[in-house]
Structure formats: structure tokens, C-alpha cells
Design a protein around this motif. Structure first.
Motif, short mmCIF file in Angstrom:
data_model
loop_
_atom_site.label_atom_id
_atom_site.label_comp_id
_atom_site.label_asym_id
_atom_site.label_seq_id
_atom_site.Cartn_x
_atom_site.Cartn_y
_atom_site.Cartn_z
N ARG A 43 92.09 7.39 -40.58
CA ARG A 43 93.09 7.09 -39.69
C ARG A 43 94.42 8.30 -39.81
NH1 ARG A 43 93.60 2.52 -42.03
NH2 ARG A 43 92.23 1.46 -40.97
N VAL B 202 97.53 12.26 -36.74
CA VAL B 202 97.87 13.67 -36.52
C VAL B 202 97.41 14.45 -35.18
CG1 VAL B 202 97.91 15.95 -37.65
CG2 VAL B 202 98.50 13.94 -39.05
N ALA B 203 96.16 14.24 -34.92
CA ALA B 203 95.43 14.57 -33.66
C ALA B 203 96.23 14.04 -32.53
CB ALA B 203 93.93 14.36 -33.82
N LEU B 204 96.57 12.87 -32.48
CA LEU B 204 97.16 12.35 -31.19
C LEU B 204 98.62 12.64 -30.92
CD1 LEU B 204 97.31 10.09 -28.90
CD2 LEU B 204 97.89 8.46 -30.58
N PHE C 143 94.12 11.41 -40.10
CA PHE C 143 93.85 12.59 -39.24
C PHE C 143 93.71 12.22 -37.60
CE2 PHE C 143 91.70 13.23 -43.08
CZ PHE C 143 92.22 14.45 -43.54
N ALA C 144 93.18 11.03 -37.36
CA ALA C 144 93.59 10.65 -36.11
C ALA C 144 94.68 10.53 -35.32
CB ALA C 144 92.95 9.18 -35.87
N VAL D 131 99.55 15.79 -32.16
CA VAL D 131 99.62 17.41 -31.92
C VAL D 131 99.15 17.30 -30.50
CG1 VAL D 131 98.09 19.28 -32.36
CG2 VAL D 131 98.98 18.18 -34.21
N SER D 132 98.17 16.55 -29.85
CA SER D 132 97.98 16.43 -28.40
C SER D 132 99.11 16.07 -27.58
CB SER D 132 96.69 15.63 -28.38
OG SER D 132 96.99 14.27 -28.40
#
Length: 291
Positions: A27, A32-34, A29-30, A36-37
């Protein structure tokens, strides 16, 4: 085929502890990826385009420049784009507008939160209606002309205070209701008047919510082009208005590297304000929790 007995309920299998642990680890990492995007990609596009040459920046993309020339582009924009004068114009409008709207909004919120009556409920509804009701630009310009304030910084400050006063009232009124009334009663027993009670007791407790309101109001006023164009257009330059004018004049025509460099210069003061205000929000929240 077996049929379940009457009255029995089908039970779903609970997820295994291994799956729950894996989901809990994935969760962050998801998230953080969101982030960043959503935020990192536009920021990267601005930075790499501002660091490119004119030929490379004709079609902005996410590819890095062949040679980084960010500082050269920033220096060129600073010299040719009249950024210092536009910065002073923005500061001349933003600082008084934010100070006045926070002060008047806090006073109005204190009164609306402490005096529970039908009249105050109606006044509160009218005060926060400005959040959803857009102001009439033509009426504002005509009114400023009648008052002799059209094209002046004082008129622009009055417009911003009137527009964003409802936002401050909406944020602060609910916060004031959480402040114990016994603090005001103790100050009145010591001989403090209403003005001293507000500035000595209420206003220091409003720092967390006022920091949040400061971020929002600074963001709105600093980046405003629409109202500034109709009220002070051509008589006072602000940073967004100056960028709009020089881009239309052809100075930055097809020079996307200079436009994005100007955006970076225009955003730096806001980033500093955000950093300071966020620290105050955290310190105010933790201080209130300890108390």
C-alpha cells in the motif's frame, strides 16, 4: 451435490494473513507511485523544458535536455521579462490582501461562531455562499469606476478581500467553535474587552487554520490573471499578468523554455510560503494535542 441445511449461511473465506501482510506492505508503494505520477510528472516536465534550448523545447516532452541550461534561461527571463517589477507588483497586491482577508475573516468567524441566533445563521449562509457563487466581473469593474478605484492596487486588494472572505469564514468558523468558551470568560473577568480578547486569546489559537487559509489565499491571489486583467490590466504588472502580456507580445513566441523558466521563478515564492506554513500547521496541531 449437497444442499446446505435450512437456516445456514454461506461464509466467505477470510483472506489469509500472508495476503493481508502483502497488501499492507504494497500500500505505501502504491500511494508513492500515485503521488509521483500526479505531481512528479508535471514538475519534471516544467524543469526539463525550462532547461532546454529553444530548438529542443519547441515540442515539450519528458525527455531530458542534451545540455542543461536552466540557469542561463532563468537569467535571461529575469533580465528581459521585467520580473523584478512584476514581483513587486504581485507583492504589493498579495501581502495586504492576505492580511486583510485573514483579519476580517477571523473577526467575522468569531462573532458568527459565538452568537447562535437565526440572524447569524442566515448571515453565515450568505457569507459562505461566495464559495459557490462566482462574482460578476462587469459589476465589479463598474463599481470600482464609480468609486474611483479602477486600475489601482487599492481596488484590486478590495476585490480579492471580497472574493476570498467567504473561504476564510468557512474554514475559521468551525475551528472557533472548538475553542473552549471558558478561556474568553476568564479574560473578560480579568477586565479584557472584546478587541483584546480576540487578539490576545482567540487569534493565537487560530494559527493552524489560518496557516491553511494563508496557503489557499496566497495560491489564488498569486496566480490570478482573470481579475487582475480586468481591474488593473496595463496599469500594474503582477507576475502572472506580466507573463500573459509578454507572451502575447511575441517576446516568448515559440520560446517554451523561457515560458517554463518564468513559471519556475513565479512559483519559488509560493514554495517558500508553503514550507513555512506547513511547519506552522504541524507545530500548531501538535501543540494543541499536548494541551
Amino acid at each position: 451435490m449437497t444442499v446446505p441445511a435450512f437456516g445456514s449461511t454461506a461464509r466467505r473465506r477470510a483472506p489469509s494473513p500472508v495476503r493481508r501482510g502483502l497488501a499492507a506492505r504494497l500500500r505505501p508503494f502504491a500511494v508513492v507511485a500515485l503521488v509521483v505520477s500526479v505531481m512528479g510528472v508535471p514538475l519534471w516536465l516544467v524543469v526539463v523544458t525550462a532547461a532546454k534550448s529553444q530548438g529542443e523545447a519547441l515540442s515539450p516532452n519528458l525527455s531530458p535536455p542534451s545540455r542543461w541550461q536552466l540557469w542561463e534561461n532563468l537569467a535571461q527571463v529575469w533580465q528581459q521579462g521585467e520580473v523584478p517589477m512584476a514581483f513587486l507588483g504581485s507583492l504589493l497586491v498579495v501581502a495586504p490582501s492576505v492580511l486583510l482577508v485573514l483579519t476580517f475573516g477571523s473577526m467575522a468567524s468569531w462573532i458568527l461562531a459565538r452568537r447562535a441566533s437565526r440572524l447569524n445563521a442566515v448571515l453565515y449562509a450568505l457569507a459562505i455562499s461566495g464559495i459557490v457563487l462566482p462574482p460578476a466581473v462587469v459589476t465589479i469593474v463598474l463599481l470600482l469606476r464609480q468609486l474611483g478605484l479602477a486600475g489601482s492596487p487599492v481596488g484590486m486588494i478590495g476585490v480579492y478581500v471580497g472574493i476570498y472572505l467567504s473561504t476564510v469564514i468557512f474554514f475559521v468558523t468551525g475551528f472557533v467553535r472548538t475553542v473552549p468558551l471558558s478561556l474568553e470568560e476568564a479574560a473578560r473577568m480579568d477586565g479584557a474587552g472584546p478587541v483584546r480578547v480576540f487578539f490576545s486569546v482567540i487569534l493565537p489559537l487560530l494559527r493552524p487554520v489560518l496557516a491553511t487559509a494563508t496557503i489557499l489565499i496566497c495560491l489564488y491571489v498569486w496566480n490570478d490573471v482573470f481579475y487582475a486583467f480586468f481591474v488593473v490590466g496595463g496599469r500594474l504588472d503582477t507576475l502572472p499578468l506580466n507573463l500573459f502580456q509578454v507572451a502575447n507580445a511575441g517576446l516568448y513566441l515559440n520560446n517554451w523554455h523561457l515560458i517554463f523558466a518564468y513559471i519556475i521563478l513565479m512559483s519559488l515564492p509560493l514554495l517558500i510560503v508553503f514550507a513555512i506554513a506547513q511547519r506552522r500547521i504541524i507545530s500548531g496541531i501538535t501543540g494543541g494535542a499536548v494541551k
